[in-house]
Design a protein around this motif. Structure first.
Motif, mmCIF file in Angstrom:
data_model
loop_
_atom_site.group_PDB
_atom_site.id
_atom_site.type_symbol
_atom_site.label_atom_id
_atom_site.label_comp_id
_atom_site.label_asym_id
_atom_site.label_seq_id
_atom_site.Cartn_x
_atom_site.Cartn_y
_atom_site.Cartn_z
ATOM 1 N N ILE A 109 -4.816 6.245 2.859
ATOM 2 C CA ILE A 109 -3.633 5.507 2.582
ATOM 3 C C ILE A 109 -3.878 4.224 1.557
ATOM 4 O O ILE A 109 -4.736 3.611 2.016
ATOM 5 C CB ILE A 109 -2.841 5.391 3.862
ATOM 6 N N PHE A 110 -3.216 4.136 0.516
ATOM 7 C CA PHE A 110 -3.299 2.982 -0.264
ATOM 8 C C PHE A 110 -1.976 2.421 -0.455
ATOM 9 O O PHE A 110 -1.110 2.840 -1.011
ATOM 10 C CB PHE A 110 -3.852 3.238 -1.512
ATOM 11 N N ARG A 111 -1.673 1.196 0.226
ATOM 12 C CA ARG A 111 -0.427 0.723 0.052
ATOM 13 C C ARG A 111 -0.680 -1.003 0.115
ATOM 14 O O ARG A 111 -1.659 -1.366 0.383
ATOM 15 C CB ARG A 111 0.507 1.088 1.301
ATOM 16 N N PHE A 112 0.712 -1.671 -0.047
ATOM 17 C CA PHE A 112 0.748 -3.203 -0.267
ATOM 18 C C PHE A 112 0.216 -3.495 1.573
ATOM 19 O O PHE A 112 0.765 -2.959 2.341
ATOM 20 C CB PHE A 112 1.836 -3.711 -0.370
ATOM 21 N N ASP A 113 -0.635 -4.369 1.429
ATOM 22 C CA ASP A 113 -1.286 -4.782 2.888
ATOM 23 C C ASP A 113 -1.770 -6.299 2.666
ATOM 24 O O ASP A 113 -2.827 -6.509 3.389
ATOM 25 C CB ASP A 113 -2.329 -3.932 3.258
ATOM 26 N N SER A 114 -1.118 -7.040 1.876
ATOM 27 C CA SER A 114 -1.756 -8.550 1.544
ATOM 28 C C SER A 114 -1.586 -9.393 2.968
ATOM 29 O O SER A 114 -0.467 -9.005 3.728
ATOM 30 C CB SER A 114 -1.085 -9.184 0.515
ATOM 31 N N THR A 115 -2.110 -10.415 3.167
ATOM 32 C CA THR A 115 -1.740 -11.195 4.294
ATOM 33 C C THR A 115 -0.402 -11.972 4.139
ATOM 34 O O THR A 115 -0.044 -12.457 3.059
ATOM 35 C CB THR A 115 -3.033 -12.355 4.535
ATOM 36 N N ARG A 116 0.093 -11.968 5.342
ATOM 37 C CA ARG A 116 1.702 -12.731 5.395
ATOM 38 C C ARG A 116 1.678 -13.641 6.682
ATOM 39 O O ARG A 116 1.454 -13.264 7.719
ATOM 40 C CB ARG A 116 2.720 -11.386 5.503
ATOM 41 N N PHE A 117 2.295 -14.630 6.028
ATOM 42 C CA PHE A 117 2.286 -15.894 6.879
ATOM 43 C C PHE A 117 3.871 -15.998 7.333
ATOM 44 O O PHE A 117 4.663 -16.231 6.274
ATOM 45 C CB PHE A 117 1.775 -17.259 6.342
ATOM 46 N N VAL A 118 4.363 -15.924 8.477
ATOM 47 C CA VAL A 118 5.917 -16.246 8.771
ATOM 48 C C VAL A 118 5.719 -17.606 9.547
ATOM 49 O O VAL A 118 5.096 -17.767 10.385
ATOM 50 C CB VAL A 118 6.181 -15.168 9.799
ATOM 51 N N GLY A 119 6.719 -18.295 9.078
ATOM 52 C CA GLY A 119 6.867 -19.650 9.533
ATOM 53 C C GLY A 119 8.409 -20.284 9.482
ATOM 54 O O GLY A 119 9.242 -19.550 9.005
ATOM 55 N N ARG A 120 8.329 -21.398 9.924
ATOM 56 C CA ARG A 120 9.686 -22.456 10.042
ATOM 57 C C ARG A 120 9.325 -23.521 9.506
ATOM 58 O O ARG A 120 8.112 -24.347 9.820
ATOM 59 C CB ARG A 120 10.300 -22.059 11.352
ATOM 60 N N ILE A 121 10.378 -24.270 8.907
ATOM 61 C CA ILE A 121 10.299 -25.579 8.730
ATOM 62 C C ILE A 121 10.057 -26.439 10.092
ATOM 63 O O ILE A 121 10.804 -26.090 11.072
ATOM 64 C CB ILE A 121 11.284 -26.268 8.207
ATOM 65 N N PRO A 143 -1.094 -12.560 -1.748
ATOM 66 C CA PRO A 143 -2.060 -11.451 -2.320
ATOM 67 C C PRO A 143 -2.911 -11.961 -3.473
ATOM 68 O O PRO A 143 -3.159 -12.907 -3.761
ATOM 69 C CB PRO A 143 -1.113 -10.796 -3.076
ATOM 70 N N THR A 144 -4.136 -11.174 -3.585
ATOM 71 C CA THR A 144 -4.903 -11.585 -4.782
ATOM 72 C C THR A 144 -4.517 -11.262 -6.170
ATOM 73 O O THR A 144 -3.375 -10.725 -6.039
ATOM 74 C CB THR A 144 -6.234 -10.779 -4.653
ATOM 75 N N ALA A 145 -5.124 -11.849 -6.937
ATOM 76 C CA ALA A 145 -4.591 -11.488 -8.322
ATOM 77 C C ALA A 145 -4.171 -10.094 -8.828
ATOM 78 O O ALA A 145 -3.263 -9.812 -9.528
ATOM 79 C CB ALA A 145 -5.563 -12.178 -9.409
ATOM 80 N N PHE A 146 -5.363 -9.138 -8.452
ATOM 81 C CA PHE A 146 -5.195 -7.754 -8.528
ATOM 82 C C PHE A 146 -4.049 -7.231 -7.922
ATOM 83 O O PHE A 146 -3.212 -6.526 -8.348
ATOM 84 C CB PHE A 146 -6.558 -7.172 -8.211
ATOM 85 N N TRP A 150 -0.616 -5.312 -9.397
ATOM 86 C CA TRP A 150 -0.353 -4.067 -9.076
ATOM 87 C C TRP A 150 1.225 -4.073 -8.303
ATOM 88 O O TRP A 150 2.024 -3.206 -8.676
ATOM 89 C CB TRP A 150 -1.104 -3.557 -7.879
ATOM 90 N N SER A 151 1.601 -5.089 -7.645
ATOM 91 C CA SER A 151 2.836 -5.008 -7.043
ATOM 92 C C SER A 151 4.000 -5.364 -8.045
ATOM 93 O O SER A 151 5.121 -4.497 -8.122
ATOM 94 C CB SER A 151 3.028 -6.018 -5.875
ATOM 95 N N VAL A 152 3.787 -6.153 -8.929
ATOM 96 C CA VAL A 152 4.485 -6.397 -9.892
ATOM 97 C C VAL A 152 4.915 -5.177 -10.999
ATOM 98 O O VAL A 152 6.079 -4.919 -11.204
ATOM 99 C CB VAL A 152 4.226 -7.501 -10.899
ATOM 100 N N VAL A 153 3.902 -4.548 -11.154
ATOM 101 C CA VAL A 153 3.835 -3.378 -12.135
ATOM 102 C C VAL A 153 4.747 -2.435 -11.418
ATOM 103 O O VAL A 153 5.471 -1.661 -12.182
ATOM 104 C CB VAL A 153 2.529 -3.076 -12.654
ATOM 105 N N THR A 154 4.194 -1.754 -10.310
ATOM 106 C CA THR A 154 4.836 -0.913 -9.524
ATOM 107 C C THR A 154 6.313 -0.916 -8.875
ATOM 108 O O THR A 154 6.742 0.234 -8.581
ATOM 109 C CB THR A 154 3.569 -0.189 -8.722
ATOM 110 N N HIS A 155 6.344 -1.992 -8.572
ATOM 111 C CA HIS A 155 7.875 -2.315 -7.751
ATOM 112 C C HIS A 155 8.838 -1.614 -8.327
ATOM 113 O O HIS A 155 9.534 -1.096 -7.524
ATOM 114 C CB HIS A 155 7.846 -3.803 -7.393
#
Length: 327
Positions: A109-121, A143-146, A150-155
């Protein structure tokens, strides 16, 4: 698209506070990213997108929606992630952290899997924002540059279309697979260099030896470490261009090595470059060419950035072509 009235009213009620979160987080992160040349993009979630997300059935209450405001910090490679996360955890209150490759995913499986930080002020007395802004969660994707490309092009091609096409999903996955392959090659760049077969190329071989000669002169102390270039690769390119200006393309590889060797001998014998604290290491080469320490060397076709160091340290008085600082 039509929006259910309950969703519309709830969004309008929270939107002014959401604008505050948008401004505060964007200003905080954009300034930090600009200092490090990390591309940054932020946006509050648009009402149609929010309405469709709520209809997914995955959320039970407003407080579970963690991307009413979301932004992206694009890093060159995954090795830069930790620095971003340290800043985020210091600037904001961390609610959740979802590291890349932490979610279950089959090997095919190949999908979006970048690190995500969820926060609050992190609300503090005296902070010029309404206290309720500290109750809104936001998401920062890293996300990394690559991955970002990919996400911008395919979204829009896959997820914002008027149909559902298996082939589009498959093609997006194939592109993501190629992104992961590129990431693996980059993360192990130095190690992967060893598996690449090398072809003979006189210009490249000459530049490599130029770097080795001058780096050894710096390491030995024959040339002051203050003159060490910001980029050895760029120094080699400039050195080679200098030689090519009087030797021509065909003879440049051999003539470059002849000049580098002559400079090495002169510098080690004279010892006059060990204490230089200004100028550049390239000026040593310019001075040597101006003094014609090897047959045929001259500056007649090369544009030189003139400076007092060339005259005081390298005895270069007459320069045929100089860079025009006023032009």
């Amino acid at each position: 698209m039509a929006i259910p009235s309950r969703v519309l009213n709830a969004y309008r009620q929270i939107e002014p506070t959401l604008d505050v979160v948008d401004r505060y987080v964007s200003q905080t992160l954009r300034a930090w990213c600009d200092q490090r040349s990390y591309p940054f993009k932020g946006r509050k979630k648009q009402l149609p997108s929010l309405s469709e997300k709520l209809e997914s059935g995955r959320f039970e209450r407003w407080s579970q929606v963690d991307d009413l405001y979301a932004c992206t910090v694009v890093v060159p490679t995954a090795t830069h992630e930790d620095a971003v996360l340290r800043f985020l955890s210091g600037a904001f209150e961390e609610v959740d952290l979802r590291r890349r490759n932490s979610t279950q995913k089959a090997s095919d499986i190949f999908r979006f899997d970048s690190t995500r930080f969820v926060g609050r002020i992190r609300y503090l007395p005296g902070l010029d924002i309404p206290e309720e802004a500290a109750g809104i969660q936001f998401e920062v994707q890293i996300p990394t540059a690559f991955e970002y490309a990919w996400s911008v092009v395919t979204h829009d091609l896959v997820y914002k279309t008027d149909d559902f096409d298996w082939r589009k999903q498959r093609l997006a996955a194939l592109l993501k697979a190629s992104v992961e392959q590129s990431e693996l090659l980059i993360s192990g760049f130095e190690a992967n260099v060893e598996i690449v077969p090398k072809s003979p190329h006189p210009e490249s071989d000459a530049k490599q030896e130029i770097v080795e000669i001058f780096r050894q002169l710096v390491e030995s102390g024959a040339i002051s470490r203050e003159l060490e270039p910001a980029s050895w690769s760029r120094f080699a390119d400039n050195f080679y261009s200098l030689v090519k200006s009087y030797a021509g393309n065909w003879a440049a590889p051999g003539k470059s090595l002849a000049l580098a060797s002559a400079i090495k001998e002169k510098v080690e014998k004279a010892g006059d470059c060990a204490d230089l604290m200004s100028g550049s290491i390239f000026q040593i080469a310019v001075g040597a060419v101006g003094a014609a320490i090897v047959p045929g060397a001259n500056l007649s076709k090369f544009v030189v950035v003139d400076s007092v160091e060339l005259r005081d340290f390298h005895n270069l008085e007459a320069i045929p072509k100089t860079f025009d600082f006023e032009g």
